[in-house]
Each structure stands twice: as C-alpha cells, then as structure tokens.
Write a protein that holds these residues in place. Structure first.
Motif, PDB file in Angstrom:
ATOM      1  N   VAL A  91      46.367  90.931  21.853  1.00  0.00           N
ATOM      2  CA  VAL A  91      44.915  91.026  22.042  1.00  0.00           C
ATOM      3  C   VAL A  91      44.154  91.027  20.832  1.00  0.00           C
ATOM      4  N   TRP A  92      44.542  91.795  19.767  1.00  0.00           N
ATOM      5  CA  TRP A  92      43.937  92.053  18.515  1.00  0.00           C
ATOM      6  C   TRP A  92      43.792  90.875  17.613  1.00  0.00           C
ATOM      7  N   GLY A  93      44.459  89.611  17.827  1.00  0.00           N
ATOM      8  CA  GLY A  93      44.454  88.192  17.238  1.00  0.00           C
ATOM      9  C   GLY A  93      43.258  87.829  17.718  1.00  0.00           C
ATOM     10  N   VAL A  94      43.005  87.927  19.086  1.00  0.00           N
ATOM     11  CA  VAL A  94      41.720  87.250  19.695  1.00  0.00           C
ATOM     12  C   VAL A  94      40.634  87.978  19.613  1.00  0.00           C
ATOM     13  N   VAL A  95      40.801  89.203  19.270  1.00  0.00           N
ATOM     14  CA  VAL A  95      39.622  89.962  18.994  1.00  0.00           C
ATOM     15  C   VAL A  95      39.083  89.731  17.489  1.00  0.00           C
ATOM     16  N   ALA A  96      40.001  89.598  16.886  1.00  0.00           N
ATOM     17  CA  ALA A  96      39.755  89.408  15.186  1.00  0.00           C
ATOM     18  C   ALA A  96      39.030  88.061  15.162  1.00  0.00           C
ATOM     19  N   VAL A  97      39.357  86.979  16.011  1.00  0.00           N
ATOM     20  CA  VAL A  97      38.677  85.734  15.654  1.00  0.00           C
ATOM     21  C   VAL A  97      37.223  85.759  16.308  1.00  0.00           C
ATOM     22  N   TRP A  98      37.019  86.760  17.335  1.00  0.00           N
ATOM     23  CA  TRP A  98      35.715  86.891  17.887  1.00  0.00           C
ATOM     24  C   TRP A  98      34.858  87.781  16.812  1.00  0.00           C
ATOM     25  N   ILE A  99      35.369  88.625  16.006  1.00  0.00           N
ATOM     26  CA  ILE A  99      34.871  89.273  15.194  1.00  0.00           C
ATOM     27  C   ILE A  99      34.160  88.272  13.792  1.00  0.00           C
ATOM     28  N   VAL A 100      35.168  87.542  13.520  1.00  0.00           N
ATOM     29  CA  VAL A 100      34.591  86.549  12.473  1.00  0.00           C
ATOM     30  C   VAL A 100      33.671  85.554  13.060  1.00  0.00           C
ATOM     31  N   SER A 101      33.622  85.113  14.178  1.00  0.00           N
ATOM     32  CA  SER A 101      32.700  84.295  14.710  1.00  0.00           C
ATOM     33  C   SER A 101      31.393  84.967  14.764  1.00  0.00           C
ATOM     34  N   ALA A 102      31.403  86.153  15.147  1.00  0.00           N
ATOM     35  CA  ALA A 102      30.236  86.999  15.098  1.00  0.00           C
ATOM     36  C   ALA A 102      29.581  87.103  13.820  1.00  0.00           C
ATOM     37  N   LEU A 103      30.324  87.440  12.633  1.00  0.00           N
ATOM     38  CA  LEU A 103      29.920  87.596  11.052  1.00  0.00           C
ATOM     39  C   LEU A 103      29.524  86.311  10.605  1.00  0.00           C
ATOM     40  N   ALA A 104      30.247  85.027  11.100  1.00  0.00           N
ATOM     41  CA  ALA A 104      29.744  83.734  10.812  1.00  0.00           C
ATOM     42  C   ALA A 104      28.504  83.322  11.165  1.00  0.00           C
ATOM     43  N   GLY A 105      28.394  83.664  12.762  1.00  0.00           N
ATOM     44  CA  GLY A 105      27.176  83.291  13.302  1.00  0.00           C
ATOM     45  C   GLY A 105      25.967  84.068  12.698  1.00  0.00           C
ATOM     46  N   VAL A 118      45.872  81.938  13.644  1.00  0.00           N
ATOM     47  CA  VAL A 118      46.353  83.376  14.035  1.00  0.00           C
ATOM     48  C   VAL A 118      47.002  83.617  15.104  1.00  0.00           C
ATOM     49  N   GLN A 119      47.068  82.625  16.127  1.00  0.00           N
ATOM     50  CA  GLN A 119      48.063  82.628  17.133  1.00  0.00           C
ATOM     51  C   GLN A 119      49.551  82.147  16.764  1.00  0.00           C
ATOM     52  N   LEU A 120      49.331  81.377  15.833  1.00  0.00           N
ATOM     53  CA  LEU A 120      50.740  80.742  15.170  1.00  0.00           C
ATOM     54  C   LEU A 120      51.449  81.724  14.275  1.00  0.00           C
ATOM     55  N   TRP A 121      50.543  82.585  13.644  1.00  0.00           N
ATOM     56  CA  TRP A 121      51.010  83.797  12.816  1.00  0.00           C
ATOM     57  C   TRP A 121      51.767  84.764  13.585  1.00  0.00           C
ATOM     58  N   TYR A 122      51.241  84.868  14.811  1.00  0.00           N
ATOM     59  CA  TYR A 122      51.969  86.054  15.592  1.00  0.00           C
ATOM     60  C   TYR A 122      53.291  85.510  16.001  1.00  0.00           C
ATOM     61  N   GLY A 123      53.689  84.163  16.069  1.00  0.00           N
ATOM     62  CA  GLY A 123      55.112  83.666  16.372  1.00  0.00           C
ATOM     63  C   GLY A 123      55.457  84.032  17.747  1.00  0.00           C
ATOM     64  N   ARG A 124      54.560  83.901  18.644  1.00  0.00           N
ATOM     65  CA  ARG A 124      54.927  84.021  20.389  1.00  0.00           C
ATOM     66  C   ARG A 124      54.429  82.936  20.871  1.00  0.00           C
ATOM     67  N   SER A 125      55.241  82.212  21.590  1.00  0.00           N
ATOM     68  CA  SER A 125      55.117  80.872  22.331  1.00  0.00           C
ATOM     69  C   SER A 125      54.631  81.332  23.640  1.00  0.00           C
ATOM     70  N   HIS A 126      54.571  82.383  24.290  1.00  0.00           N
ATOM     71  CA  HIS A 126      54.189  82.575  25.797  1.00  0.00           C
ATOM     72  C   HIS A 126      52.732  82.794  25.441  1.00  0.00           C
ATOM     73  N   GLU A 127      52.269  81.976  26.489  1.00  0.00           N
ATOM     74  CA  GLU A 127      50.712  81.982  26.734  1.00  0.00           C
ATOM     75  C   GLU A 127      49.841  81.572  25.425  1.00  0.00           C
ATOM     76  N   SER A 159      40.342  82.767  22.468  1.00  0.00           N
ATOM     77  CA  SER A 159      39.785  83.011  21.351  1.00  0.00           C
ATOM     78  C   SER A 159      38.586  82.114  20.920  1.00  0.00           C
ATOM     79  N   VAL A 160      38.618  80.787  21.314  1.00  0.00           N
ATOM     80  CA  VAL A 160      37.632  79.870  20.995  1.00  0.00           C
ATOM     81  C   VAL A 160      36.406  80.140  21.959  1.00  0.00           C
ATOM     82  N   LEU A 161      36.783  79.988  23.321  1.00  0.00           N
ATOM     83  CA  LEU A 161      35.865  80.257  24.298  1.00  0.00           C
ATOM     84  C   LEU A 161      34.791  81.678  24.248  1.00  0.00           C
ATOM     85  N   GLY A 162      35.547  82.657  23.506  1.00  0.00           N
ATOM     86  CA  GLY A 162      34.845  84.004  23.325  1.00  0.00           C
ATOM     87  C   GLY A 162      34.041  83.767  22.216  1.00  0.00           C
ATOM     88  N   ALA A 163      34.562  82.944  20.846  1.00  0.00           N
ATOM     89  CA  ALA A 163      33.727  82.834  19.861  1.00  0.00           C
ATOM     90  C   ALA A 163      32.387  81.716  20.282  1.00  0.00           C
TER      91      ALA A 163
END
Length: 96
Positions: A12-26, A56-65, A73-77
């Motif tokens: 979940v924190w990877g998704v939230v991190a992308v959202w925070i970066v998108s808010a800062l970029a906007g 970010v999601q590749l860095w987590y190294g989990r293929s599940h979901e 991440s992208v829709l929230g951003a």
C-alpha cells in the motif's frame, strides 16, 4: 521451488508514495508553469508518474496483483492531478 515470504512487505505504501509524488508534481506545475502550458506539462508529468508507478511496484518484487497496484497508483495519481488542475483552473477564471 521458491519459499513463500513469511511476512511480505506492505504494498500500500508504494501506491501512496506515487500519489504523494503526483500531488507534489501537480502543485509544482501549477505554481511554476505559465497558464497556457499547464495542460501539456500535466500530461508529461502523468507519463512520468506512470513510469514511477511501474518502477516502484517492480522494486517491491511481488508479482501478486502487480497490475492492480500499478492501475491503482496511476488512477489515483490521475484523479489527484485532475483535482489540482481544476483548482488552478477555477483560480484562473476568478477575477482578482
């Protein structure tokens, strides 16, 4: 055969991190980019956010979901950037 993780990392924190970066970029685009160029730069920033979400999601190294997490991440951003863009658009039409 691989051994299952006993306590997998929370994704979940990877998704939230992308959202925070998108808010800062906007906000940065709204503050630093001239008004006629904001829509173009928001599109460029969303493309960068897409690449960031994959990274970010590749860095987590989990293929599940994986696709679900990248899509969330992208829709929230996109929603966050749309709200910020609408705010700057409304601020531009209000006389002041």
């Amino acid at each position: 055969m691989s051994v299952p993780e006993l306590a997998p990392r929370r994704t979940v924190w990877g998704v939230v991190a992308v959202w925070i970066v998108s808010a800062l970029a906007g906000v940065a685009i709204g503050v630093f980019v001239p008004e006629p160029w904001r829509a173009a730069w928001l599109t460029v920033a969303l493309g960068g956010i897409l690449a960031l979400a994959f990274g970010v999601q590749l860095w987590y190294g989990r293929s599940h979901e994986f696709i679900f997490r990248v899509a969330a991440s992208v829709l929230g951003a996109m929603i966050i950037m749309a709200v910020i863009s609408a705010g700057f658009g409304l601020a531009a039409i209000i006389p002041g």
